[in-house]
Design a protein around this motif. Sequence first.
Motif, PDB file in Angstrom:
ATOM      1  N   LEU A  50       0.879  -1.175  -0.059  1.00  0.00           N
ATOM      2  CA  LEU A  50      -0.112   0.167  -0.057  1.00  0.00           C
ATOM      3  C   LEU A  50       0.762   1.249   0.046  1.00  0.00           C
ATOM      4  O   LEU A  50       2.040   1.235   0.540  1.00  0.00           O
ATOM      5  CB  LEU A  50      -1.041  -0.121   1.361  1.00  0.00           C
ATOM      6  N   GLU A  51       0.277   2.226  -0.392  1.00  0.00           N
ATOM      7  CA  GLU A  51       0.954   3.571  -0.471  1.00  0.00           C
ATOM      8  C   GLU A  51       0.370   4.271   0.667  1.00  0.00           C
ATOM      9  O   GLU A  51       0.491   5.635   0.860  1.00  0.00           O
ATOM     10  CB  GLU A  51       0.604   4.597  -2.019  1.00  0.00           C
ATOM     11  N   GLU A  52      -0.403   4.035   1.402  1.00  0.00           N
ATOM     12  CA  GLU A  52      -1.009   4.470   2.560  1.00  0.00           C
ATOM     13  C   GLU A  52      -0.906   3.666   3.800  1.00  0.00           C
ATOM     14  O   GLU A  52      -0.487   2.395   3.822  1.00  0.00           O
ATOM     15  CB  GLU A  52      -2.561   4.576   2.194  1.00  0.00           C
ATOM     16  N   ILE A  53      -1.015   4.017   4.966  1.00  0.00           N
ATOM     17  CA  ILE A  53      -0.870   3.589   6.397  1.00  0.00           C
ATOM     18  C   ILE A  53      -1.986   2.686   6.858  1.00  0.00           C
ATOM     19  O   ILE A  53      -2.986   2.737   6.039  1.00  0.00           O
ATOM     20  CB  ILE A  53      -0.385   4.484   7.521  1.00  0.00           C
ATOM     21  N   THR A  89       8.884   4.175  -0.767  1.00  0.00           N
ATOM     22  CA  THR A  89       7.978   5.141  -1.265  1.00  0.00           C
ATOM     23  C   THR A  89       7.296   4.553  -2.328  1.00  0.00           C
ATOM     24  O   THR A  89       7.225   3.307  -2.787  1.00  0.00           O
ATOM     25  CB  THR A  89       8.878   6.392  -1.965  1.00  0.00           C
ATOM     26  N   SER A  90       6.184   5.299  -2.968  1.00  0.00           N
ATOM     27  CA  SER A  90       5.348   4.778  -3.949  1.00  0.00           C
ATOM     28  C   SER A  90       6.064   4.416  -5.160  1.00  0.00           C
ATOM     29  O   SER A  90       5.863   3.317  -5.648  1.00  0.00           O
ATOM     30  CB  SER A  90       4.284   6.044  -4.289  1.00  0.00           C
ATOM     31  N   SER A  91       7.099   5.083  -5.523  1.00  0.00           N
ATOM     32  CA  SER A  91       7.812   4.965  -6.755  1.00  0.00           C
ATOM     33  C   SER A  91       8.571   3.563  -6.552  1.00  0.00           C
ATOM     34  O   SER A  91       8.891   2.658  -7.288  1.00  0.00           O
ATOM     35  CB  SER A  91       8.967   5.851  -6.967  1.00  0.00           C
ATOM     36  N   GLY A 110      -0.550  10.018  -9.318  1.00  0.00           N
ATOM     37  CA  GLY A 110       0.462  11.183  -8.822  1.00  0.00           C
ATOM     38  C   GLY A 110       1.711  10.932  -8.845  1.00  0.00           C
ATOM     39  O   GLY A 110       2.757  11.611  -8.838  1.00  0.00           O
ATOM     40  N   HIS A 111       2.134   9.762  -8.725  1.00  0.00           N
ATOM     41  CA  HIS A 111       3.361   9.287  -8.931  1.00  0.00           C
ATOM     42  C   HIS A 111       3.775   8.589  -9.935  1.00  0.00           C
ATOM     43  O   HIS A 111       4.645   8.527 -10.587  1.00  0.00           O
ATOM     44  CB  HIS A 111       3.840   8.387  -7.524  1.00  0.00           C
ATOM     45  N   LEU A 112       2.780   7.700 -10.387  1.00  0.00           N
ATOM     46  CA  LEU A 112       3.218   6.469 -11.423  1.00  0.00           C
ATOM     47  C   LEU A 112       3.117   7.337 -12.672  1.00  0.00           C
ATOM     48  O   LEU A 112       4.027   6.671 -13.657  1.00  0.00           O
ATOM     49  CB  LEU A 112       1.858   5.606 -11.318  1.00  0.00           C
ATOM     50  N   ILE A 187       3.139  24.778  -2.514  1.00  0.00           N
ATOM     51  CA  ILE A 187       2.116  23.591  -2.213  1.00  0.00           C
ATOM     52  C   ILE A 187       3.005  22.241  -2.507  1.00  0.00           C
ATOM     53  O   ILE A 187       3.454  22.028  -3.626  1.00  0.00           O
ATOM     54  CB  ILE A 187       1.152  23.766  -3.031  1.00  0.00           C
ATOM     55  N   ARG A 188       2.947  21.357  -1.615  1.00  0.00           N
ATOM     56  CA  ARG A 188       3.662  20.064  -1.750  1.00  0.00           C
ATOM     57  C   ARG A 188       2.635  19.221  -2.658  1.00  0.00           C
ATOM     58  O   ARG A 188       1.565  19.407  -2.280  1.00  0.00           O
ATOM     59  CB  ARG A 188       3.773  19.395  -0.523  1.00  0.00           C
ATOM     60  N   THR A 189       3.288  18.718  -3.659  1.00  0.00           N
ATOM     61  CA  THR A 189       2.443  17.874  -4.590  1.00  0.00           C
ATOM     62  C   THR A 189       2.919  16.377  -4.579  1.00  0.00           C
ATOM     63  O   THR A 189       4.281  16.260  -4.193  1.00  0.00           O
ATOM     64  CB  THR A 189       2.440  18.334  -6.022  1.00  0.00           C
ATOM     65  N   MET A 190       2.247  15.441  -5.170  1.00  0.00           N
ATOM     66  CA  MET A 190       2.928  14.309  -5.406  1.00  0.00           C
ATOM     67  C   MET A 190       3.951  14.388  -6.689  1.00  0.00           C
ATOM     68  O   MET A 190       4.174  15.581  -7.014  1.00  0.00           O
ATOM     69  CB  MET A 190       2.057  13.149  -5.945  1.00  0.00           C
ATOM     70  N   THR A 191       4.595  13.358  -6.947  1.00  0.00           N
ATOM     71  CA  THR A 191       5.902  13.783  -7.916  1.00  0.00           C
ATOM     72  C   THR A 191       5.933  13.779  -9.129  1.00  0.00           C
ATOM     73  O   THR A 191       6.816  13.897 -10.053  1.00  0.00           O
ATOM     74  CB  THR A 191       6.792  12.397  -7.489  1.00  0.00           C
ATOM     75  N   PRO A 210       7.733  12.970  -1.354  1.00  0.00           N
ATOM     76  CA  PRO A 210       7.064  11.483  -0.993  1.00  0.00           C
ATOM     77  C   PRO A 210       6.281  12.089   0.117  1.00  0.00           C
ATOM     78  O   PRO A 210       6.402  12.819   0.986  1.00  0.00           O
ATOM     79  CB  PRO A 210       8.329  10.948  -0.741  1.00  0.00           C
ATOM     80  N   TYR A 211       5.204  10.975   0.160  1.00  0.00           N
ATOM     81  CA  TYR A 211       4.291  11.230   1.159  1.00  0.00           C
ATOM     82  C   TYR A 211       4.918  11.273   2.519  1.00  0.00           C
ATOM     83  O   TYR A 211       4.202  12.047   3.470  1.00  0.00           O
ATOM     84  CB  TYR A 211       3.449   9.943   1.022  1.00  0.00           C
ATOM     85  N   ALA A 212       5.984  10.639   2.850  1.00  0.00           N
ATOM     86  CA  ALA A 212       6.531  10.286   4.225  1.00  0.00           C
ATOM     87  C   ALA A 212       6.917  11.567   4.631  1.00  0.00           C
ATOM     88  O   ALA A 212       7.341  11.701   5.964  1.00  0.00           O
ATOM     89  CB  ALA A 212       7.525   9.220   4.202  1.00  0.00           C
ATOM     90  N   VAL A 227      -1.984  19.064  -0.676  1.00  0.00           N
ATOM     91  CA  VAL A 227      -3.365  18.679  -1.280  1.00  0.00           C
ATOM     92  C   VAL A 227      -3.422  17.122  -0.969  1.00  0.00           C
ATOM     93  O   VAL A 227      -2.556  16.278  -1.391  1.00  0.00           O
ATOM     94  CB  VAL A 227      -3.415  19.258  -2.471  1.00  0.00           C
ATOM     95  N   ASN A 228      -4.471  16.719  -0.318  1.00  0.00           N
ATOM     96  CA  ASN A 228      -4.899  15.398  -0.034  1.00  0.00           C
ATOM     97  C   ASN A 228      -6.430  15.277   0.092  1.00  0.00           C
ATOM     98  O   ASN A 228      -6.916  15.967   0.535  1.00  0.00           O
ATOM     99  CB  ASN A 228      -3.926  14.786   0.900  1.00  0.00           C
ATOM    100  N   PRO A 229      -6.881  13.967   0.241  1.00  0.00           N
ATOM    101  CA  PRO A 229      -8.340  13.731   0.488  1.00  0.00           C
ATOM    102  C   PRO A 229      -8.042  13.977   2.139  1.00  0.00           C
ATOM    103  O   PRO A 229      -7.357  13.590   2.717  1.00  0.00           O
ATOM    104  CB  PRO A 229      -8.660  12.326   0.182  1.00  0.00           C
ATOM    105  N   GLN A 252     -10.668  14.317  -7.892  1.00  0.00           N
ATOM    106  CA  GLN A 252     -10.687  13.266  -6.993  1.00  0.00           C
ATOM    107  C   GLN A 252      -9.412  12.643  -6.781  1.00  0.00           C
ATOM    108  O   GLN A 252      -8.662  12.575  -7.682  1.00  0.00           O
ATOM    109  CB  GLN A 252     -11.475  12.187  -7.509  1.00  0.00           C
ATOM    110  N   PHE A 253      -9.043  12.339  -5.363  1.00  0.00           N
ATOM    111  CA  PHE A 253      -7.850  11.321  -5.317  1.00  0.00           C
ATOM    112  C   PHE A 253      -7.904  10.012  -6.099  1.00  0.00           C
ATOM    113  O   PHE A 253      -8.865   9.379  -5.368  1.00  0.00           O
ATOM    114  CB  PHE A 253      -7.327  11.291  -4.109  1.00  0.00           C
ATOM    115  N   VAL A 254      -7.364   9.778  -7.109  1.00  0.00           N
ATOM    116  CA  VAL A 254      -7.647   8.441  -8.050  1.00  0.00           C
ATOM    117  C   VAL A 254      -6.281   7.701  -7.535  1.00  0.00           C
ATOM    118  O   VAL A 254      -5.394   8.037  -7.812  1.00  0.00           O
ATOM    119  CB  VAL A 254      -8.076   8.863  -9.333  1.00  0.00           C
TER     120      VAL A 254
HETATM  121  O1  6CS Z   1      -0.046  12.464  -1.249  1.00  0.00           O
HETATM  122  C1  6CS Z   1       0.566  11.231  -1.495  1.00  0.00           C
HETATM  123  O2  6CS Z   1       1.631  11.071  -1.698  1.00  0.00           O
HETATM  124  C2  6CS Z   1      -0.442   9.956  -1.062  1.00  0.00           C
HETATM  125  N1  6CS Z   1      -1.783  10.432  -0.939  1.00  0.00           N
HETATM  126  C3  6CS Z   1      -2.482   9.380  -0.766  1.00  0.00           C
HETATM  127  C4  6CS Z   1      -4.051   9.824  -0.280  1.00  0.00           C
HETATM  128  N2  6CS Z   1      -2.420   8.156  -0.890  1.00  0.00           N
HETATM  129  C5  6CS Z   1      -1.239   7.525  -1.515  1.00  0.00           C
HETATM  130  C6  6CS Z   1      -0.255   8.873  -1.890  1.00  0.00           C
HETATM  131  O3  6CS Z   1       0.936   8.501  -1.945  1.00  0.00           O
END
Ligand code: 6CS
Length: 356
Positions: A50-53, A89-91, A110-112, A187-191, A210-212, A227-229, A252-254
């Motif tokens: 998972l990319e989430e906790i 990380t997601s990547s 957002g990462h892929l 603003i922090r964004t995904m990669t 990265p999210y962490a 920005v996140n859900p 939407q966060f997809v």
């Molecule tokens: O912001 C992010 O990086 C992450 N946000 C969510 C809600 N899920 C995974 C993603 O990596």
Amino acid sequence: MKYIMRLSTGFLLVLMLALVGCADPDEETTAVDEPAPPPEPEPVTWRFALEEIEGSVQDAYAQEFARRLAERSDGMIEIEIYPYGSIGTSSQITEMMQSGALELAFASPGHLADAIPEVGVFTLHFVLSDDSEVNRQVLSDPRLHELFHEPYRDEDLQLLAIVQEGWMVWSGDKPLRTPEDFEDFRIRTMTSPILVESYRAYGANPTPMPYAEVYSGLQLGQIDGQVNPIFAIEEMSFYEEQDYLTSGRHAQFVATVAASRQWWDNLPEDQREMVEQTRDEMVDWIDREQIRYNEERLQAIIDAGGTEFVELTDEEREVFRELSVGVRDIYVDQAGERGQEILDTLLELVSEAEGD
Ligand code: 6CS
């Protein structure tokens, strides 16, 4: 007579040799032995990262997916879940899946989109419907999935599901109602690069990470917002460092659920069918869950105090919508013809479903 005798002796010899030649050397023994019983099917264990906790929407999906598959396979399929933090990380998770070291994982666009630019379509703003029921229908439409089949396969992945996890919400130390509010806002964004473009169009200073690292980034003042859900803003404690949450329902966060291509291709047909049936049956279930998670977590943030929730008016949203349209061209430049077809199909499916 002699001639006939010679002929028949010769014929018998040839016949015997032919029979000996055809005989299986093991046949003599196996013919008398009992046939070996078919081997007992062995239970299998698949790893799902998972990319989430724990406690997140992705965790809820994976837990239910595992439960349903164990039931459907009479306990022959077991799924081990690896929440965010236990692998990387997601990547890094995606790379492990590509190499076959993981069977299944969530991979969010957002990462892929770094690896598969076509999937960046889900990071564009104001492309999906305002109605999340329409989005659920569109995101599970086989006509859309078909278009991602090749791009995923080209990157050694197999797309299984596309899941919406809730409206993206901007957090900051001020409400973000206008492009002026975004000016130089870090603003922090995904990669993925296409996400960065969406925020450049608003005049912001997008900062991919990265999210962490987001929580410490907010704490140390390296970023002004993110920005996140809602469910993620709550479980990752981002709200503790922010005074305002602004909802523009711009996207939407997809996320996508993917499998290692190599593993998928070698999976027995019956197991593949079980995965696909389970995936199809979970479309409505996970959508109800994500709505519940987001509603409950918003309440938890408000109850904790110190964070205000702001919703943009239609007029305020319209300003952002107009600025976002040009980013579609950048997406098509990055994702090429396949990206154009995906974008056109997505827009068509949305308007078709809205007309229902
Ligand atoms: O912001 C992010 O990086 C992450 N946000 C969510 C809600 N899920 C995974 C993603 O990596």
